[in-house]
Design an enzyme around this catalytic site. Structure first.
Site, PDB file in Angstrom:
ATOM      1  CB  CYS A  55      -2.688  -4.051   6.309  1.00 38.21           C
ATOM      2  SG  CYS A  55      -2.172  -2.419   6.822  1.00 38.21           S
TER       3      CYS A  55
ATOM      4  CD  GLU B 168      -1.352  -0.164   3.655  1.00 39.43           C
ATOM      5  OE1 GLU B 168      -1.428  -1.216   4.289  1.00 39.43           O
ATOM      6  OE2 GLU B 168      -2.056   0.822   3.898  1.00 39.43           O
TER       7      GLU B 168
ATOM      8  CG  HIS C  63      -2.658  -6.132  10.259  1.00 49.34           C
ATOM      9  ND1 HIS C  63      -1.447  -5.804   9.692  1.00 49.34           N
ATOM     10  CD2 HIS C  63      -3.303  -4.959  10.478  1.00 49.34           C
ATOM     11  CE1 HIS C  63      -1.384  -4.490   9.556  1.00 49.34           C
ATOM     12  NE2 HIS C  63      -2.485  -3.950  10.037  1.00 49.34           N
TER      13      HIS C  63
HETATM   14  N1  CAA Z   1       1.644   3.598  30.477  1.00 49.52           N
HETATM   15  C1  CAA Z   1       0.998   2.542  29.931  1.00 49.52           C
HETATM   16  N2  CAA Z   1       0.007   2.671  28.993  1.00 49.52           N
HETATM   17  C2  CAA Z   1      -0.307   3.924  28.590  1.00 49.52           C
HETATM   18  C3  CAA Z   1       0.321   5.070  29.138  1.00 49.52           C
HETATM   19  C4  CAA Z   1       1.338   4.863  30.117  1.00 49.52           C
HETATM   20  N3  CAA Z   1       1.986   5.894  30.646  1.00 49.52           N
HETATM   21  N4  CAA Z   1      -0.214   6.165  28.542  1.00 49.52           N
HETATM   22  C5  CAA Z   1      -1.161   5.714  27.669  1.00 49.52           C
HETATM   23  N5  CAA Z   1      -1.221   4.367  27.709  1.00 49.52           N
HETATM   24  C6  CAA Z   1      -2.063   3.467  26.922  1.00 49.52           C
HETATM   25  C7  CAA Z   1      -3.509   3.923  26.794  1.00 49.52           C
HETATM   26  O1  CAA Z   1      -4.260   3.587  27.941  1.00 49.52           O
HETATM   27  C8  CAA Z   1      -3.949   3.164  25.556  1.00 49.52           C
HETATM   28  O2  CAA Z   1      -4.198   1.824  25.892  1.00 49.52           O
HETATM   29  P1  CAA Z   1      -5.560   1.102  25.386  1.00 49.52           P
HETATM   30  O3  CAA Z   1      -5.567   1.265  23.884  1.00 49.52           O
HETATM   31  O4  CAA Z   1      -5.425  -0.292  25.818  1.00 49.52           O
HETATM   32  O5  CAA Z   1      -6.667   1.872  26.006  1.00 49.52           O
HETATM   33  C9  CAA Z   1      -2.656   3.147  24.703  1.00 49.52           C
HETATM   34  O6  CAA Z   1      -1.586   3.501  25.588  1.00 49.52           O
HETATM   35  C10 CAA Z   1      -2.691   4.143  23.547  1.00 49.52           C
HETATM   36  O7  CAA Z   1      -3.052   5.387  24.103  1.00 49.52           O
HETATM   37  P2  CAA Z   1      -4.019   6.367  23.301  1.00 49.52           P
HETATM   38  O8  CAA Z   1      -5.220   5.620  22.818  1.00 49.52           O
HETATM   39  O9  CAA Z   1      -4.221   7.574  24.114  1.00 49.52           O
HETATM   40  O10 CAA Z   1      -3.049   6.682  22.078  1.00 49.52           O
HETATM   41  P3  CAA Z   1      -3.208   7.618  20.865  1.00 49.52           P
HETATM   42  O11 CAA Z   1      -4.376   8.523  20.978  1.00 49.52           O
HETATM   43  O12 CAA Z   1      -1.878   8.235  20.684  1.00 49.52           O
HETATM   44  O13 CAA Z   1      -3.541   6.633  19.612  1.00 49.52           O
HETATM   45  C11 CAA Z   1      -3.359   4.914  18.025  1.00 49.52           C
HETATM   46  C12 CAA Z   1      -3.057   5.339  19.454  1.00 49.52           C
HETATM   47  C13 CAA Z   1      -4.858   5.094  17.724  1.00 49.52           C
HETATM   48  C14 CAA Z   1      -2.995   3.468  17.841  1.00 49.52           C
HETATM   49  C15 CAA Z   1      -2.532   5.820  17.057  1.00 49.52           C
HETATM   50  O14 CAA Z   1      -1.178   5.546  17.242  1.00 49.52           O
HETATM   51  C16 CAA Z   1      -2.883   5.621  15.585  1.00 49.52           C
HETATM   52  O15 CAA Z   1      -3.776   6.282  15.063  1.00 49.52           O
HETATM   53  N6  CAA Z   1      -2.148   4.697  14.854  1.00 49.52           N
HETATM   54  C17 CAA Z   1      -2.397   4.432  13.453  1.00 49.52           C
HETATM   55  C18 CAA Z   1      -3.679   3.671  13.204  1.00 49.52           C
HETATM   56  C19 CAA Z   1      -3.603   2.215  13.623  1.00 49.52           C
HETATM   57  O16 CAA Z   1      -2.571   1.620  13.765  1.00 49.52           O
HETATM   58  N7  CAA Z   1      -4.806   1.604  13.752  1.00 49.52           N
HETATM   59  C20 CAA Z   1      -4.901   0.215  14.088  1.00 49.52           C
HETATM   60  C21 CAA Z   1      -6.110  -0.447  13.477  1.00 49.52           C
HETATM   61  S1  CAA Z   1      -6.165  -0.124  11.719  1.00 49.52           S
HETATM   62  C22 CAA Z   1      -5.105  -1.274  11.025  1.00 49.52           C
HETATM   63  O17 CAA Z   1      -4.779  -2.241  11.628  1.00 49.52           O
HETATM   64  C23 CAA Z   1      -4.598  -1.033   9.631  1.00 49.52           C
HETATM   65  C24 CAA Z   1      -3.235  -0.428   9.726  1.00 49.52           C
HETATM   66  O18 CAA Z   1      -2.243  -1.145   9.643  1.00 49.52           O
HETATM   67  C25 CAA Z   1      -3.126   0.996   9.904  1.00 49.52           C
END
Ligand code: CAA
Length: 403
Positions: free
Chosen positions: A111, A79, A233
Site C-alpha cells: 500500500c 499492488e 492509510h
Molecule cells: N461490536 C463492536 N465491536 C466488535 C464486535 C461487536 N459485536 N465484535 C467484535 N468487535 C471488535 C473487536 O473487539 C475488534 O476490535 P479491536 O480491534 O479494537 O480489538 C474488532 O471488532 C475486530 O475484531 P477481531 O479482531 O476479532 O476481527 P478479526 O479476527 O475478524 O480480524 C482483521 C480483523 C485483522 C482486521 C481482519 O479483517 C484482517 O486480517 N484484515 C486484513 C488485514 C488488514 O487490514 N490489516 C491492517 C494492517 S496491514 C495494512 O494496513 C496493509 C493493508 O492494507 C492490508
C-alpha cells in the site's frame, strides 16, 4: 520552490455490498463490521473495471488540456497490477491521450506504492519545475470469500497531479521513513488473493507509525499541536484510530479532540468504499478536505503511509490558500449517490468471475457499467480497453465530417 498536490480525483466502481447484510450472511454481529472494523459499504468491481480503468476514470475528471500537454511522467502505484511486465501507467497514458513525450512506470511496495510515487514526483518537479506528474494509486483488494480479511476488501483509485506552486497542498520536508522485512501481508505471483497474518499486521502498522512519529519529531521539532489532522492509510477505518490513539497521550485534551474528530471526517469516504490499498491514504485525505467545514488555509496535515512487508512513511502537507475551489465535491457526492447495491450472493458471483487465461477471447457488456473507461474484453491475452468519452468524440467528429 514549493511542490505538492495541484489536483486530486477519485473513482470507485458503481456497485457495493452493505456490510450489515454481509455480516448477517457470515453469522457475525453487524456491529463487528460497522463499529469493530468501522466499514459501512464495500465497493465491488465488476469484470469491466480493473486497476487500469479505475485509475483512468479517477484521472479523467481532473485533467485539462494543459495538464495533458505538461504531464511528462505517469507513476502508477498498485499492488493488484494486471501484468508482471508492462506497467499499468502505459495503458492509462494512452486512454487519457497524454503527451507521448512522457515516462510511464509502475511502482510496487504494497500500500506504500503511491507514496513512493509522490516522493519521486516531488524530485522530478524539483529538477523540472515546468513539468507536471500524474500520480495514480489504484487497487482491487481481494482476500477471498469467507476469509478473515473479507470485510476489509474494496476497489477504487485516486489520481493526483503533482506540480510546482500547487493549488491544494504543499508537501513539506523532511519526511520520516523506515523499512523492515516482515511477513504481515503479501501476495505471491501465482495468487490473485492476498495472504495475511491479520493481528500481526495490525501490530506492525502501529509499531511503524509510532517509530515514524518519533523519527519525525526528532527531525522537525514538531509535536501534536502543530497538526490540524492526521490522514492515515486506512485498510479499515478503525485501524487509523488505533494508531492515532497510540500517540494521543503526548498532547492536550484539545489536541485529542481535534485529531480524533478530524480522523472521523477523513474516514467518511473510506468507510463507504473499503480498502483500496495504495490509494487508501489519499482517499482519506480527500475525505477530510471535502467533508470538513473547519479546516483553514495553511493548516498542516500529517500523512501516514504503510505498505505491508513493510515500509512506513510519515510526512506533512500544508493547505494552500483557496484550496477548496480546486476540489470536486459535487462530482464525488454524485459518484457515491448513484452507486447500486448488490446482494451478498450477487457480490459472491461477481467476485468469482474471471477473465480467460488460455488465450481465448471474451467480450464484456460495457453498457451495464456507467464508467467512461471500461475493460471491454480480452483477446489473445491482451486486455481491450474503451474510453467511451473519446469514442463519442470520435463519432461526433466523423459525423461532422460526413455532413
Ligand atoms: N461490536 C463492536 N465491536 C466488535 C464486535 C461487536 N459485536 N465484535 C467484535 N468487535 C471488535 C473487536 O473487539 C475488534 O476490535 P479491536 O480491534 O479494537 O480489538 C474488532 O471488532 C475486530 O475484531 P477481531 O479482531 O476479532 O476481527 P478479526 O479476527 O475478524 O480480524 C482483521 C480483523 C485483522 C482486521 C481482519 O479483517 C484482517 O486480517 N484484515 C486484513 C488485514 C488488514 O487490514 N490489516 C491492517 C494492517 S496491514 C495494512 O494496513 C496493509 C493493508 O492494507 C492490508
Amino acid at each position: 520552490m514549493e511542490i505538492g498536490i495541484d489536483k486530486i480525483g477519485f473513482y470507485t466502481p458503481h456497485l457495493y455490498v452493505d456490510m450489515n447484510k454481509l455480516a448477517v450472511e457470515r453469522n457475525v454481529e453487524p456491529e463487528k463490521f460497522t463499529i469493530g472494523i468501522g466499514q459501512e459499504k464495500m465497493a465491488i468491481a465488476p469484470l469491466t473495471q480493473d486497476p487500469v480503468t479505475l485509475a483512468a476514470n479517477a484521472a479523467l475528471d481532473i485533467l485539462d488540456e494543459e495538464d495533458k500537454e505538461k504531464i511528462d511522467f505517469v507513476l502508477f502505484g498498485t499492488e493488484s497490477g494486471i501484468d508482471q511486465s508492462k506497467s499499468a501507467a502505459v495503458y492509462v497514458h494512452r486512454l487519457l491521450g497524454l503527451n507521448p513525450q512522457a515516462r510511464a512506470v509502475e511502482v510496487k511496495q504494497a500500500c506504500y506504492g503511491a507514496t513512493a510515487a509522490i516522493q519521486m514526483a516531488k524530485g522530478h518537479i524539483a529538477l523540472n519545475p515546468e513539468s507536471k506528474v500524474l500520480v495514480l494509486g489504484s487497487d482491487i483488494a481481494r482476500y477471498g470469500l469467507n476469509t478473515g480479511g473479507e470485510a476489509t476488501q474494496g476497489a477504487g483509485a485516486v489520481a493526483m497531479v503533482v506540480s510546482a506552486d500547487p493549488s491544494i497542498m504543499v508537501l513539506e520536508g523532511p519526511s520520516a521513513y523506515l523499512t523492515a522485512d516482515v511477513m504481515d501481508f503479501w501476495r505471491p505471483v501465482y495468487s490473485d488473493e492476498a495472504f495475511v497474518d491479520g493481528k500481526f499486521s495490525n501490530e506492525q502498522y502501529i509499531a511503524f507509525f509510532s517509530s515514524a512519529w518519533e523519527q519525525y519529531k526528532s527531525k522537525t521539532g514538531q509535536g501534536l499541536a502543530d497538526f490540524e489532522a492526521f490522514s492515515f492509510h486506512l485498510p479499515y477505518t478503525k485501524m487509523g484510530k488505533k494508531a492515532l490513539r497510540a500517540v494521543l497521550d503526548e498532547g492536550t485534551e484539545e489536541d485529542s479532540e481535534r485529531l480524533l474528530a478530524n480522523h472521523q471526517i477523513g474516514a467518511v469516504y473510506n468507510r463507504n468504499v473499503g480498502n483500496i490499498y495504495t490509494a487508501s491514504l489519499y482517499l482519506s485525505l480527500l475525505s477530510l478536505l471535502e467533508q470538513s467545514e473547519d479546516l483553514q488555509d495553511g493548516s498542516r496535515i500529517g500523512l501516514f503511509s504503510y505498505g505491508s512487508g513493510a515500509v512506513g512513511e510519515l510526512f506533512a502537507g500544508r493547505l494552500q490558500p483557496g484550496y477548496r475551489e480546486h476540489l470536486n465535491v459535487a462530482r464525488h457526492s454524485e459518484l457515491f449517490a448513484t452507486r447500486k447495491e448488490v446482494t451478498v450472493s450477487e457480490y459472491e458471483e461477481i467476485f468469482q468471475e474471471t477473465l480467460p487465461t488460455d488465450g481465448s477471447s471474451l467480450d464484456l457488456d460495457i453498457d451495464q457499467d456507467p464508467a467512461k473507461i471500461c475493460l471491454s474484453g480480452i483477446e489473445g491475452h491482451s486486455r481491450q480497453y474503451v474510453n467511451k468519452a473519446s469514442n463519442i468524440e470520435a463519432e461526433k467528429i466523423s459525423a461532422r465530417a460526413e455532413r
